[in-house]
Design a protein around this motif. Structure first.
Motif, PDB file in Angstrom:
ATOM      1  N   VAL A  20       0.854  -1.085   0.025  1.00 55.99           N
ATOM      2  CA  VAL A  20      -0.030   0.011  -0.186  1.00 55.99           C
ATOM      3  C   VAL A  20       0.963   1.185  -0.131  1.00 55.99           C
ATOM      4  CG1 VAL A  20      -1.745   1.194   1.329  1.00 55.99           C
ATOM      5  CG2 VAL A  20      -1.929  -1.230   1.273  1.00 55.99           C
ATOM      6  N   VAL A  21       1.212   1.917  -0.940  1.00 48.79           N
ATOM      7  CA  VAL A  21       1.857   2.762  -1.204  1.00 48.79           C
ATOM      8  C   VAL A  21       1.266   4.176  -1.486  1.00 48.79           C
ATOM      9  CG1 VAL A  21       3.809   1.526  -2.377  1.00 48.79           C
ATOM     10  CG2 VAL A  21       2.334   2.583  -3.750  1.00 48.79           C
ATOM     11  N   LEU A  38      -5.655   1.268  -0.377  1.00 48.19           N
ATOM     12  CA  LEU A  38      -6.192   1.486   1.189  1.00 48.19           C
ATOM     13  C   LEU A  38      -7.475   0.321   1.459  1.00 48.19           C
ATOM     14  CD1 LEU A  38      -5.648   4.768   2.796  1.00 48.19           C
ATOM     15  CD2 LEU A  38      -4.614   2.572   3.392  1.00 48.19           C
ATOM     16  N   ASN A  39      -8.099  -0.071   0.311  1.00 48.75           N
ATOM     17  CA  ASN A  39      -9.190  -1.058   0.549  1.00 48.75           C
ATOM     18  C   ASN A  39      -8.466  -2.303   0.940  1.00 48.75           C
ATOM     19  OD1 ASN A  39     -11.000  -3.167  -1.249  1.00 48.75           O
ATOM     20  ND2 ASN A  39     -12.038  -1.725   0.056  1.00 48.75           N
ATOM     21  N   LYS A  40      -7.293  -2.479   0.670  1.00 49.84           N
ATOM     22  CA  LYS A  40      -6.535  -3.767   1.198  1.00 49.84           C
ATOM     23  C   LYS A  40      -6.815  -3.806   2.823  1.00 49.84           C
ATOM     24  CE  LYS A  40      -3.458  -4.545  -2.654  1.00 49.84           C
ATOM     25  NZ  LYS A  40      -1.880  -4.866  -2.900  1.00 49.84           N
ATOM     26  N   VAL A  41      -6.660  -2.687   3.371  1.00 45.34           N
ATOM     27  CA  VAL A  41      -6.654  -2.615   4.960  1.00 45.34           C
ATOM     28  C   VAL A  41      -7.877  -2.099   5.203  1.00 45.34           C
ATOM     29  CG1 VAL A  41      -4.037  -2.989   4.914  1.00 45.34           C
ATOM     30  CG2 VAL A  41      -5.328  -0.547   4.884  1.00 45.34           C
ATOM     31  N   TYR A  63     -13.077   2.935  -0.694  1.00 43.81           N
ATOM     32  CA  TYR A  63     -12.860   2.958  -2.295  1.00 43.81           C
ATOM     33  C   TYR A  63     -11.997   4.154  -2.587  1.00 43.81           C
ATOM     34  CZ  TYR A  63     -14.750  -1.752  -2.725  1.00 43.81           C
ATOM     35  OH  TYR A  63     -15.376  -2.941  -2.698  1.00 43.81           O
ATOM     36  N   VAL A  64     -10.987   4.110  -3.385  1.00 49.45           N
ATOM     37  CA  VAL A  64     -10.534   5.320  -3.693  1.00 49.45           C
ATOM     38  C   VAL A  64      -9.941   5.294  -5.253  1.00 49.45           C
ATOM     39  CG1 VAL A  64      -8.741   7.290  -3.671  1.00 49.45           C
ATOM     40  CG2 VAL A  64      -9.432   5.816  -1.689  1.00 49.45           C
TER      41      VAL A  64
END
Length: 828
Positions: free
Chosen positions: A72-73, A78-81, A86-87
């Protein structure tokens, strides 16, 4: 359903919403950590330090270490965490923020995000850049739901808090790292903490990254630079001050797009995809994910199948995208212990300069050249008085944006020259009263007074074909579409003067009105070029009281239950769109009950949250048609929605070296009322319901002096709001003499979701399962580090945005494909 079963059966291939391996900035350990339990992350989402398990609010949080490990860069990942967030990217510097269906598709120079983005405690009005934000990160906090008491300005959907590592006194430490992966992805990062005497320390960090484009046509490429420097002064045991400055640039092409097909006019066709419009799907060689708009087969398909009304000339000549954006900011944090209270003051100044060109939604080109400046200052006074814990605060925000924008859609162009000013003032208070040692009553209130103004000139330039054959639509194949330029003068200067037989608009004292355009035929000019100005000089404002009430009860020292009610609002604003120049505020009420639990000496954490949000006056920024019939991007109040659901997350330390973690969110987000009007472009001689809108929603035609359609999407699911999001994962540590090897297998399931404003039958993202994996070699103390990783192992193609653009060309933007690489570093 098949993917759902795969996701639930593969219990070791996903990721939690609250990773375990977080540490605070000073490497402090809790008693639970020393005893071998799960690590504890400290958060400051309620403007005080507390453990994540003690924070009685809906929040996900993750450490910088875990962000790096999971790839996550920037905020788009950020949906992973944080399953609720959602972006999606839409082109250039435009990113949209959605939490549980509340948000915007994009944020331009005169719209406001529904989700507040805060960097180092400072609200960012134009959250375009995320490069410097994710440099040397201590943790990221994602707050879900309205933040109507402690946060400003417009946090109806939630907040994203990015907190960097800060200087440490008396410590010399640092790290360097380098990463290489597919798509020739290179990243180098360096961090150093420097003691400068007993009471002064500095921290410097920098990163550079670049990669080739994900798309075959070269788009999706990036080149980013970020720098941050901080100085910390311990003035006395009771006072300290920290100064911070950051600078970043974003270059490359920005996100690319894939062509999905074209909606063509097919009046009264019984089997049309939507009434009067037939979808022509692009061939497989064009629709293949990551082919790109500029692939020869994509351009050929568009030229053969699309026609941009009302000029009806060949749809050719897309301009290639680029980014050259620059951001910088300075801020400070002053802390003073007054004995009976603590004072915190945070002043900040930020500036962003955008210079980018993009094609999504399929435009010939969109150009943004915006300069935004903001100044803010926040002060908070807090303390404890017996059973009462209290906080008082004040906030001031002043932002000015000046922009030159151009949106070229072949037959129509919108040239925009605008200046906006926004001033927001707020005072707020929070109190927590301990009725007993275990039971607390919490209340918060905020008064916000916002004023805003705009001074803008929007020029709509339209090419209209005058050649109408007896059968079929108009056709002007010899008339060129409008050239790409930032201003009307720059655009028209590229045309041959002979195309204006009665004189160019540039030669006229007033370049507005209708001008004969194109080769002169036997019947006269083949087309007209019409320039129509819209002057918008307005001022307005809103004021609102928002509040929160909550109950918290510690069933045991390790088991917390809570219930809360909170209100939020987002101020209205302006559009550079004829007939839609202003929009009203939106409001949200949120009910939450939750429980946070630690068991077995903190070897198991199990948290639960149930929520209901009542959303009214909902603002949504998306592409539409203005009252002159020109395509435009603007914000409108579409109605209200009900958002309800539940979220469960857990992490379990099965052995001293085996961690299992997971989370499930169920979301039922539905528009109770989603109604808006759109101008009818048909002639008075056309039959009713002829040139109908391209939408998957119901509509009715309004006949009168100005024909229009009322479009009703009520009952539709909220955008970017899947019913199910499931994160599961396992982390295994292998202990060696001087190192440990950490292996992770992580993944995520998301059910189908709507990612396009028009609710077209072709615009659903479907469901997906993704798998990430990594193996890291980590020293127990300092020294050499190494890791190998793969993201999106199965190379799942995941739509993040679906848009209908010029000539009704439909496009998709995708989340990253499979990426893999190796990272090495050294910490001292």
């Amino acid at each position: 359903m098949r993917k759902f079963l795969v996701a639930t059966s593969a219990i070791a291939i996903a990721f939690t919403s609250q990773p375990a391996l977080a540490q605070d900035n000073q490497d402090e350990s809790t008693e639970a950590e020393r005893a071998g339990g799960l690590n504890v992350i400290t958060v400051t989402a309620q403007r005080r330090e507390e453990s994540l398990q003690d924070a009685a609010i809906p929040i996900n949080a993750v450490s910088g270490e875990e962000l790096e490990r999971t790839g996550v860069v920037d905020v788009t990942q950020l949906n992973k965490v944080a399953p609720a967030l959602y972006v999606p990217e839409s082109g250039g510097a435009n990113v949209g923020y959605f939490i549980r269906g509340v948000g915007n598709f994009a944020n331009n120079g005169y719209t406001n995000p529904a989700v507040a983005f805060n960097l180092d405690g400072v609200y960012i009005g134009r959250p375009s850049s995320t490069v410097a934000s994710f440099l040397d990160v201590n943790r990221v906090e994602v707050l879900k739901g309205p933040q109507g008491t402690l946060y400003g300005r417009n946090a109806t959907g939630g907040a994203v808090n990015v907190i960097p590592n800060t200087p440490r006194l008396g410590v010399l430490e640092g790290s360097v790292s380098a990463q290489y992966g597919n798509y020739d992805a290179i990243e180098t990062t360096g961090v150093v903490n420097l003691p400068m005497g007993d009471r002064v320390a500095a921290r410097l960090a920098g990163t550079y990254s670049e990669r080739d484009g994900y798309y075959d046509d070269g788009t999706g490429a990036k080149e980013d630079l970020a720098l941050r420097g901080q100085l910390f002064f311990e003035i006395s045991p009771a006072a300290d001050i920290r100064l911070s400055a950051d600078y970043s640039t974003q270059k490359g092409t920005g996100p690319g797009i894939d062509i999905d097909g074209v909606y063509t006019f097919a009046p009264f066709t019984p089997d049309a995809t939507v009434p009067n419009w037939q979808f022509i799907a692009a061939p497989a060689s064009v629709r293949e994910p990551f082919t790109g708009l500029f692939a020869p087969q994509s351009l050929e398909f568009i030229e053969d199948n699309a026609t941009a009304a009302p000029l009806y000339s060949p749809v050719t000549g897309y301009d290639y995208p680029y980014r050259d954006d620059e951001y910088w900011g300075i801020n400070a944090e002053f802390n003073l212990d007054l004995g009976a209270a603590d004072l915190v003051v945070i002043p900040a100044y930020r500036r962003s300069e955008l210079d980018n060109q993009f094609n999504g939604a399929p435009f010939k080109a969109g150009i943004n050249q915006d300069t935004a400046e903001q100044f803010s200052i926040e002060g908070r006074l807090s303390g404890d008085t017996g059973p009462l814990e209290w906080l008082l605060g004040a906030y001031y925000f002043d932002e000015s944006v000046e922009g030159l924008n151009s949106y070229n859609q072949f037959s129509t162009v919108s040239f925009q020259d605008f200046a906006t000013d926004t001033e927001s003032v707020a005072v707020f208070a929070r109190a927590s009263f301990s009725v007993t040692e275990d039971f607390r009553v919490v209340g918060g209130i905020r008064y916000t007074d916002e004023s805003r103004s705009i001074d803008a000139l929007s020029i709509s330039t339209t090419g209209v074909c005058l050649i109408e054959p007896e059968f079929g639509p108009p056709s002007c194949p010899q008339v060129p579409t409008i050239p790409v330029g930032l201003t009307l003068q720059e655009s028209l200067a590229q045309l041959d003067p002979s195309l204006f037989p009665a004189g160019s608009p540039l030669d006229s004292p007033v370049p507005y009105g209708a001008f004969p355009y194109g080769p002169f035929g036997a019947m006269g000019p083949q087309a007209l070029l019409i320039n129509t100005p819209t002057q918008i000089v307005r001022s307005s404002g809103d004021d609102e009281i928002t509040w929160r009430a909550a109950l918290e009860y510690d069933v045991t020292p390790d088991n917390l239950v809570y219930a809360s009610f909170e209100t939020g609002f987002r101020a209205g604003g302006f559009n550079l769109t004829f007939g839609q120049e202003e929009y009203d505020p939106e409001y949200i009420d949120a009910y939450t009950i939750g429980s946070k639990n630690s068991f077995f000496d903190n070897r198991l954490q199990l948290n639960f949250e149930a929520f209901y949000w009542d959303y009214s006056g909902q603002q949504l920024a998306a592409l539409g048609v203005d009252d002159r019939g020109n395509n435009s991007f603007y914000t409108r109040n579409v109605g209200q929605s009900s958002i309800k659901g539940a979220e469960i997350d857990f992490q379990a330390l099965l052995t001293e070296t085996t961690l299992l973690r997971g989370g499930v969110q169920y979301l039922d987000a539905t528009y109770d009322s989603f109604v808006y009007d759109q101008v009818d472009l048909s002639d008075d001689t056309d039959p009713p319901n002829f040139l109908t809108p391209i939408t998957g929603c119901d509509y009715t035609q309004n006949l009168g002096a100005q024909r229009s359609f009322t479009i009703d999407c009520s009952g539709k699911p909220a955008l970017n709001a899947p019913d199910w999001t499931i994160n599961l994962g396992v982390q295994q540590t292998f202990e060696m003499r001087d190192y440990e090897v950490i292996a992770t297998l992580d993944g995520r399931y998301r059910s189908e979701r709507e990612v396009g404003f028009n609710y077209l039958p072709t615009g659903n993202a479907g469901d997906d399962v993704t798998i990430d994996a990594s193996i890291s070699l980590v020293p127990y103390d300092k020294g050499f580090t190494a890791s190998v990783f793969v993201r999106n192992l199965t190379n799942e193609s995941m739509r993040s945005l679906y848009q209908l653009g010029a000539a009704n060309v439909a496009s998709s933007t995708f989340e990253p494909p499979r990426t893999f690489g190796v990272r090495v570093g050294y910490a001292f």
